[in-house]
Design a protein around this motif. Sequence first.
Motif, PDB file in Angstrom:
ATOM      1  N   GLN A  62      30.213  27.656  95.318  1.00 30.75           N
ATOM      2  CA  GLN A  62      30.445  28.363  94.057  1.00 30.75           C
ATOM      3  C   GLN A  62      30.760  27.321  92.990  1.00 30.75           C
ATOM      4  O   GLN A  62      31.549  26.402  93.233  1.00 30.75           O
ATOM      5  CB  GLN A  62      31.668  29.276  94.267  1.00 30.75           C
ATOM      6  CG  GLN A  62      32.036  30.147  93.109  1.00 30.75           C
ATOM      7  CD  GLN A  62      31.361  31.510  93.221  1.00 30.75           C
ATOM      8  OE1 GLN A  62      31.042  31.955  94.311  1.00 30.75           O
ATOM      9  NE2 GLN A  62      31.125  32.156  92.095  1.00 30.75           N
ATOM     10  N   TRP A  67      26.784  30.972  91.921  1.00 32.95           N
ATOM     11  CA  TRP A  67      26.514  30.454  93.262  1.00 32.95           C
ATOM     12  C   TRP A  67      25.474  29.350  93.185  1.00 32.95           C
ATOM     13  O   TRP A  67      24.496  29.464  92.443  1.00 32.95           O
ATOM     14  CB  TRP A  67      25.939  31.549  94.148  1.00 32.95           C
ATOM     15  CG  TRP A  67      26.922  32.609  94.545  1.00 32.95           C
ATOM     16  CD1 TRP A  67      28.278  32.517  94.517  1.00 32.95           C
ATOM     17  CD2 TRP A  67      26.598  33.919  95.030  1.00 32.95           C
ATOM     18  NE1 TRP A  67      28.830  33.688  94.963  1.00 32.95           N
ATOM     19  CE2 TRP A  67      27.819  34.567  95.294  1.00 32.95           C
ATOM     20  CE3 TRP A  67      25.412  34.594  95.290  1.00 32.95           C
ATOM     21  CZ2 TRP A  67      27.879  35.867  95.790  1.00 32.95           C
ATOM     22  CZ3 TRP A  67      25.470  35.884  95.788  1.00 32.95           C
ATOM     23  CH2 TRP A  67      26.687  36.510  96.037  1.00 32.95           C
ATOM     24  N   ASP A 109      23.361  36.059  89.523  1.00 32.69           N
ATOM     25  CA  ASP A 109      24.562  35.225  89.626  1.00 32.69           C
ATOM     26  C   ASP A 109      24.326  33.867  90.287  1.00 32.69           C
ATOM     27  O   ASP A 109      25.279  33.137  90.550  1.00 32.69           O
ATOM     28  CB  ASP A 109      25.666  35.961  90.411  1.00 32.69           C
ATOM     29  CG  ASP A 109      26.047  37.276  89.751  1.00 32.69           C
ATOM     30  OD1 ASP A 109      25.679  37.460  88.567  1.00 32.69           O
ATOM     31  OD2 ASP A 109      26.691  38.114  90.406  1.00 32.69           O
TER      32      ASP A 109
END
Lengths: 295, 295
Positions: A62, A67, A109
């Motif tokens: 992360q 990510w 993400d």
Amino acid sequence: MSSVKHKVLVLSGKGGVGKSTFAAQLSFALAGQDKQVGLLDIDICGPSIPKMLGLEGQEIHQSNLGWSPVYVEDNLGVMSIGFMLPDPDEAVIWRGPRKNGLIKQFVKDVDWGDLDYLVVDAPPGTSDEHISIMQYLKATNVDGAIIVTTPQEVSLIDVRKEINFCKKVGIRVLGVVENMSELRQQIEIAEFKITGTDGEEKDVSEELLHQLRTHAPHLLSAFVSTTVFYGGAGGAEKMCRQMRVPFLGRVPLDPQLGKAADEGRSCFEDAKCVASSTALKSIIKQVLLATEKNG
Amino acid sequence: MSSVKHKVLVLSGKGGVGKSTFAAQLSFALAGQDKQVGLLDIDICGPSIPKMLGLEGQEIHQSNLGWSPVYVEDNLGVMSIGFMLPDPDEAVIWRGPRKNGLIKQFVKDVDWGDLDYLVVDAPPGTSDEHISIMQYLKATNVDGAIIVTTPQEVSLIDVRKEINFCKKVGIRVLGVVENMSELRQQIEIAEFKITGTDGEEKDVSEELLHQLRTHAPHLLSAFVSTTVFYGGAGGAEKMCRQMRVPFLGRVPLDPQLGKAADEGRSCFEDAKCVASSTALKSIIKQVLLATEKNG
């Protein structure tokens, strides 16, 4: 996702036709041509991509950008639920909405960075994963889908469904790959056996080769060709003509390609894979041409 | 569903390992032993069962007792979404809830009659279809699941997940079938070819057989054995020992079995299928023993 030049989905109607193997080798090939490549595995319940890229046991990190994919090389990043399971044998017993949520995260993400190609390996079928990935990618354009099949009629039935799915959701079919058409093996490495009256099997390969060496040495360069899956009605090529989608070519069933996939290796760097890698190269060349015309 | 003696699920981790072919041939075999058999296909997006039972184009009829299965023989009834599609090429683009609704109807609203065996063919994975069928059948008991795999490590990874799924939802694993372990072909029907310097392929099968006939006729009874999928880590048998579930046996990759499946025929009535049907018979015998102990 805005800095991704080309997005290609790899689909199949039926499972087990070599879709993930194709997606993995396509990614190796593109990276080998110095493209910046992302490979996204959205087969949530049966992720094969980590194994096929030699990345088992790796974990996702992360950062403040989101990510980070797991990198095979600097220019080949991979994302899969396989990197998120504490125990690789654990079953992911998820209904649709939960799978959709993760796919959304994989698209939104993940810090994919600037990519020339995003290759998406989808599970078989036309359900949650497929509807979701189309939704999440649509806004930012998808170049098209490659559909992998075997010549069997039971597989082609599902490919027709998959092509109609693409038409319905408005995604271009870049073409169909016919996999596992034929199995080829050099006579010198084939195994020949005889079952005795006692049921015991005896290896007679050496004896057979000796006979050929003595009496017909030119036959030593022969290969054994086996039709593994009968394509009753003309196989994938005929179906492509009927459904007006491009036929990209045939890849023989090559035990060495399966081995490379199991070991997470590129088939293009393995001389033993020549039967399949030659066919794959020609197919990938067409994919490049078709996508790069898009800009 | 209360008048069904035995319920058996056929599962796989990965697709394309021969699960539907196994479910179809298991049903043929049970019906051949005068059992009353129902075969339920819950692969909603890729139903292969109608084709594999020779029932393409058939339709489901409605009676006052509910939907009637389509019958192959008096004692073999089949239910699949494949019978409900106006166009067989149409994609079933359904998310989970809609698939679950249909599976519930297949279990509750179908007039299965008195059955000795209900065989359920599931899609690959551990998602909606699997959770739902377990929910709808649970109250009335399931004998267990048969899991089909190939020897490849990428397939075994998913089988471990599938076994853990069974453990989590409390269903007994009747055993694992290793499919496509090896390809066998009699030397007399194998094709031998040589690629010339011009790239043209020349069939040398007759010449090779002639050499054998002249110099070593006993070799004519040999078969060519090809390892199609390398089972790196000991294959399914070793995995079964580690996970403490029964190993039911190996079925060779038999092009003739694929052909029988494509043509909707029982392999047990086709002498050409001897390589696979012998193996299948022994496996099905074990399934019968394991389920009939249950009462």
